[in-house]
Scaffold this motif. Structure first.
Motif, PDB file in Angstrom:
ATOM      1  N   SER A   1      -4.776  73.729   4.157  1.00 33.70           N
ATOM      2  CA  SER A   1      -4.273  74.879   4.858  1.00 33.70           C
ATOM      3  C   SER A   1      -3.659  73.934   6.321  1.00 33.70           C
ATOM      4  N   GLY A   2      -2.403  74.180   6.458  1.00 31.53           N
ATOM      5  CA  GLY A   2      -1.559  73.919   7.910  1.00 31.53           C
ATOM      6  C   GLY A   2      -1.497  75.164   8.525  1.00 31.53           C
ATOM      7  N   THR A   3      -0.405  75.580   8.831  1.00 27.47           N
ATOM      8  CA  THR A   3      -0.047  76.816   9.308  1.00 27.47           C
ATOM      9  C   THR A   3       0.125  77.979   8.093  1.00 27.47           C
ATOM     10  N   ALA A   4       0.027  77.355   6.985  1.00 31.89           N
ATOM     11  CA  ALA A   4       0.083  78.368   5.501  1.00 31.89           C
ATOM     12  C   ALA A   4      -1.243  78.394   5.263  1.00 31.89           C
ATOM     13  N   THR A   5      -2.027  79.185   4.641  1.00 31.31           N
ATOM     14  CA  THR A   5      -3.374  79.491   4.296  1.00 31.31           C
ATOM     15  C   THR A   5      -3.350  79.236   2.750  1.00 31.31           C
TER      16      THR A   5
END
Length: 147
Positions: free
Chosen positions: A85-89
């Motif tokens: 995960s980055g800014t999306a999960t």
């Protein structure tokens, strides 16, 4: 005593030329050592990067193919790709190993938060143990765009 040093012309004239000779010899020796070291392939480290296909996706279950490449664009086989995960999960961390063509296929299910229009999935690479590759810089991310 200070007056005898003041009158000694050898110390004033002899020091600068000796210092210049020592500096020239030292720089020359350093350049020879650096050219020798740069010629040894095992001491050089090469940074890898990833190329996700597709580069942009929507939330939900997706197959993403990631190609691991060196700076010249040549594929790197035997590397382990880790998606997280980055800014999306993501539900969990996904991993896959690259084949001979440098490709790894990952099953990802990215999601976005409430009122979030886009996010990213981050990739890390664990290079093959017997190689001179490293992954210390950030890699290309997968962009997740809400529909």
């Amino acid at each position: 005593m200070s007056e005898s040093l003041w009158r000694d012309e050898r110390a004033i004239e002899g020091l600068p030329i000796r210092l210049v000779i020592a500096l020239v010899v030292g720089v020359d020796c350093l350049s020879v050592m650096m050219s020798t070291i740069s010629g040894i392939e095992t001491l050089q480290v090469t940074e890898v990067d990833v190329q996700p296909h597709p580069e942009v996706t929507t939330p939900g279950e997706r197959e993403v193919t990631v190609t691991v490449v060196d700076p010249e664009g040549a594929p790197v086989s035997g590397a382990t790709v880790v998606a997280k995960s980055g800014t999306a999960t993501l539900d969990s961390v996904a991993t896959a190993e690259t084949g001979a063509a440098g490709n790894a296929t990952l099953s990802l299910s990215p999601s976005l938060g409430a009122n979030q229009q886009e996010g990213t999935v981050v990739f890390d690479v664990k290079p093959p143990a017997s190689s001179s590759y490293q992954d210390s810089r950030s890699n290309t991310d997968l962009l997740v765009v809400g529909s």
